[in-house]
Write an enzyme that holds these catalytic residues in place. Structure first.
Site, mmCIF file in Angstrom:
data_model
loop_
_atom_site.group_PDB
_atom_site.id
_atom_site.type_symbol
_atom_site.label_atom_id
_atom_site.label_comp_id
_atom_site.label_asym_id
_atom_site.label_seq_id
_atom_site.Cartn_x
_atom_site.Cartn_y
_atom_site.Cartn_z
ATOM 1 N N GLY A 251 0.573 -1.314 0.477
ATOM 2 C CA GLY A 251 -0.170 0.037 -0.225
ATOM 3 C C GLY A 251 1.157 1.380 -0.081
ATOM 4 N N GLU A 268 -6.607 -2.061 1.689
ATOM 5 C CA GLU A 268 -6.817 -2.927 2.291
ATOM 6 C C GLU A 268 -6.051 -3.625 2.392
ATOM 7 O OE1 GLU A 268 -10.228 -2.916 3.408
ATOM 8 O OE2 GLU A 268 -11.219 -2.270 1.735
HETATM 9 P P1 NAD Z 1 1.949 -8.718 -1.041
HETATM 10 O O1 NAD Z 1 1.120 -7.239 -0.716
HETATM 11 O O2 NAD Z 1 2.738 -9.679 -0.806
HETATM 12 O O3 NAD Z 1 0.270 -9.000 -2.169
HETATM 13 C C1 NAD Z 1 -0.477 -8.186 -2.336
HETATM 14 C C2 NAD Z 1 -0.914 -7.912 -3.762
HETATM 15 O O4 NAD Z 1 -0.176 -6.974 -4.289
HETATM 16 C C3 NAD Z 1 -0.508 -8.881 -4.852
HETATM 17 O O5 NAD Z 1 -0.942 -9.084 -6.224
HETATM 18 C C4 NAD Z 1 1.064 -8.905 -5.724
HETATM 19 O O6 NAD Z 1 1.456 -9.068 -6.961
HETATM 20 C C5 NAD Z 1 0.905 -7.078 -5.387
HETATM 21 N N1 NAD Z 1 1.586 -6.001 -5.564
HETATM 22 C C6 NAD Z 1 2.593 -6.137 -4.203
HETATM 23 N N2 NAD Z 1 3.783 -5.116 -4.104
HETATM 24 C C7 NAD Z 1 2.933 -4.629 -5.536
HETATM 25 C C8 NAD Z 1 3.317 -2.578 -6.631
HETATM 26 N N3 NAD Z 1 4.267 -2.335 -5.731
HETATM 27 N N4 NAD Z 1 1.996 -2.451 -7.341
HETATM 28 C C9 NAD Z 1 1.307 -3.275 -7.549
HETATM 29 N N5 NAD Z 1 1.431 -4.629 -6.984
HETATM 30 C C10 NAD Z 1 1.934 -4.546 -6.045
HETATM 31 O O7 NAD Z 1 0.380 -9.077 0.075
HETATM 32 P P2 NAD Z 1 0.043 -11.113 0.005
HETATM 33 O O8 NAD Z 1 1.761 -11.994 0.386
HETATM 34 O O9 NAD Z 1 -0.473 -11.689 -0.981
HETATM 35 O O10 NAD Z 1 -0.951 -11.203 1.287
HETATM 36 C C11 NAD Z 1 -0.772 -10.878 2.759
HETATM 37 C C12 NAD Z 1 -1.232 -9.525 3.385
HETATM 38 O O11 NAD Z 1 -2.304 -8.685 2.661
HETATM 39 C C13 NAD Z 1 -1.272 -9.170 4.779
HETATM 40 O O12 NAD Z 1 -0.809 -8.493 5.234
HETATM 41 C C14 NAD Z 1 -3.140 -8.823 5.000
HETATM 42 O O13 NAD Z 1 -3.165 -8.504 5.986
HETATM 43 C C15 NAD Z 1 -3.284 -8.457 3.734
HETATM 44 N N6 NAD Z 1 -4.763 -8.424 3.312
HETATM 45 C C16 NAD Z 1 -5.084 -7.578 3.543
HETATM 46 C C17 NAD Z 1 -6.768 -7.529 2.786
HETATM 47 C C18 NAD Z 1 -7.631 -6.491 3.614
HETATM 48 O O14 NAD Z 1 -8.278 -6.779 3.339
HETATM 49 N N7 NAD Z 1 -7.554 -5.303 5.034
HETATM 50 C C19 NAD Z 1 -7.416 -8.704 2.803
HETATM 51 C C20 NAD Z 1 -6.388 -9.538 2.445
HETATM 52 C C21 NAD Z 1 -5.162 -9.522 3.132
#
Ligand code: NAD
Length: 514
Positions: A251, A268
């Site tokens: 994020g 999120e």
């Molecule tokens: P992650 O941040 O590694 O990846 C999530 C997504 O973001 C993936 O599709 C990834 O390819 C993409 N991504 C990563 N860096 C990016 C960038 N710089 N630009 C564009 N896209 C990018 O997360 P994860 O390991 O897949 O999931 C776990 C995390 O997600 C935990 O922190 C969890 O709390 C969070 N999560 C939050 C919610 C919510 O609703 N608040 C729901 C589910 C998961």
């Protein structure tokens, strides 16, 4: 050609099951290309099942091209007609619930009941969005000028980019897509690179619903990529809204890029959810709620319970009861009946869990139970762990971070104000709970002086939200709201209209201009 890597018999079995489920969903594994590919790895075996196409920046641009083109017609389709496509998607999801859930289990490691629950959540949001398709609308306000009407109208935004995390591989897409499509937007989805087949299967159902109704495929686009595709989607000025679900780190990378180009974002992100157990609590409820929230989904929910803040008068009893339940938690193949804790998504997640426990112990914590790697016969490359409870005297730095694994830190308190201060003293603000039979404590926790989270529960755990409410959290969780209530407003732009049906031209605020 779809390349395959065969290792253990379990890997072969998982690959065959995944391809068969995809087939029943009317889809095939997208072929690996010469430009590169992505491995589909199952956490059940820890090994690659097969390789699929890897989309990059060029494919992201092409997908946005198609979605932007489709938007020019989709936006003018009456919302109730758009709703019929989502109704059909809900029917197809109902028909194929077990097929999609099987893919979710194979790719995300969820136990079967939770995987089915994820698909049920998709069906529920379709129902909600169909109703919404006859309700989105604005208010009419009294105008201060005679013979004038003041009102607001809501319009689609354009292309919505959906980026989703591995742990809700299909539900988060549906929360966004069902609502965005009803609102008149088109969608480009970049799922997690860890859950590609689930995304292919879910997308195939929507493609079918759109095709049956004669709408262009550009309305819903799927990008099978990793960072490169995600970054290209985020940077594309034609993507009016980026709805991104994932880690706080992600994020922090996405928000400045979208803000700099004047786009809208809906974030999120990670949580660090806590529950307070008050002296009056029904301890049966508290223990059951805590175990489901902390150990369920192997601690891999954004809403997983990570901190339990227990009144000093009941702390020993609560920890003893939790430890007893934890000792017997069945860890293993998530497809097996009776298993409650499946694998972590990969070895990296396991290593981060074990390192966090070491850090907590070094900070003065006591490991009460669990916190060890578990070897499952035939799945030696997988990352199974026993959920852990660590008792902490203080809220050390490690407790303030989200470790995406089943670690429950237990802290104690003597006054409710102290418990609430501990509760809020973390960067994240997603979900929270209090277990109490005291209405004053419950109301205080839900008041402005209580929890600072987006979700505040009483006598239930922190996880397992329903789609009818707006879902999301504050602070470093990102501030976004998805799913129910009026979250649809984030997918539309609002216009304020003033209509003069008089023969005069009075100015507002009594201004006289000659
Ligand atoms: P992650 O941040 O590694 O990846 C999530 C997504 O973001 C993936 O599709 C990834 O390819 C993409 N991504 C990563 N860096 C990016 C960038 N710089 N630009 C564009 N896209 C990018 O997360 P994860 O390991 O897949 O999931 C776990 C995390 O997600 C935990 O922190 C969890 O709390 C969070 N999560 C939050 C919610 C919510 O609703 N608040 C729901 C589910 C998961």
């Amino acid at each position: 050609m779809t390349s395959t890597t065969t290792h253990t018999p379990l890997t072969t079995e998982l690959r065959d099951a995944a391809l068969a489920a995809l087939g029943r969903l009317g889809a095939t594994a997208p072929e690996a290309s010469t430009d590169g590919d992505l491995a589909v790895v199952s956490p059940l075996s820890g090994q690659p099942l097969l390789h699929v196409r890897r989309d990059g920046a060029a494919e992201a641009t092409a997908a946005v091209d198609r979605a932007a083109e489709a938007f020019t017609t989709w936006r003018s389709v009456p919302a109730p007609v758009r709703g019929q496509v989502i109704k059909r998607l809900g029917e197809l999801l109902t028909e194929h619930k077990t097929d999609l859930a099987e893919l979710v289990t194979i790719e995300a490691g969820k136990v079967t009941s939770e995987a089915l629950g994820e698909v049920q959540e998709m069906i529920d949001i379709c129902d909600f969005a169909v109703g919404l398709s006859r309700q989105v609308g604005g208010r009419t306000m009294p105008s201060e000028r005679p013979g004038h009407r003041l009102m607001e109208t809501w319009h689609p935004m354009g292309v919505v980019g959906v980026i989703s995390a591995f742990n809700f591989p299909v539900a988060v897409w549906s929360w966004n897509t069902a609502v965005a499509l009803v609102c008149g937007d088109t969608v480009v989805w970049k799922p997690s690179e860890k859950t590609l087949l689930s995304a292919v299967g879910a997308s195939a159902l929507l493609d079918r619903a759109l095709a049956e109704a004669g709408f262009p495929a550009g309305v819903s686009q799927l990008l099978l990529g990793d960072l490169e595709a995600g970054e290209a989607l985020v940077a594309d000025t034609r993507v009016a809204l980026v709805s991104a679900t994932g880690s706080e780190r992600m994020g922090q990378q996405v928000a400045p890029v979208v803000a700099a180009r004047g786009g809208r974002y809906l974030l999120e992100l990670g949580g660090n959810n806590a529950a307070i157990v008050a002296p009056s609590a029904d301890l049966d409820l508290a223990v059951r709620g805590a175990v489901f929230s902390a150990a369920g989904t192997a601690g891999q929910r954004c809403t997983s319970l990570r901190r339990l803040i227990v009144h000093e008068s009941v702390a020993d009893e609560v920890v003893a009861r939790l430890a007893k339940v934890y000792s017997d938690l069945p860890v293993g193949d998530p497809r097996a009946g009776g298993t409650l804790v499946g694998p972590l998504v990969d070895a990296g997640a396991r290593d981060r869990m074990l390192a966090a426990i070491d850090e907590a112990v070094a900070a003065g914590g006591t490991l009460v139970v669990g916190g060890t790697a578990v070897t499952v016969l035939g799945a030696e490359d997988a990352a199974y762990v026993h959920p852990a409870i660590v008792r902490m005297a203080t809220q050390a730095d490690v407790v303030k971070r989200e470790t995406f694994a089943p670690i429950l830190y237990v802290l104690t308190y003597s006054e409710l104000s102290e418990a609430i201060a501990l509760h809020n003293d973390v960067p994240q603000g997603l979900s929270s709970a209090i277990f109490t039979m005291d209405v004053r404590e419950a109301e205080t926790f839900m008041s402005e002086a209580g929890s600072d989270c987006g979700i505040v529960n009483v006598n239930i755990g922190t996880s397992g939200a329903e789609i009818g409410g707006a879902f999301g959290g504050e602070k470093s969780t990102g501030g976004g709201r998805e799913s129910g209530s009026d979250a649809w407003k984030q997918y539309m732009r609002r216009a304020t209209n003033t209509v003069n049906y008089s023969t005069e031209l009075p100015l507002a605020q009594g201004v006289n201009f000659g």
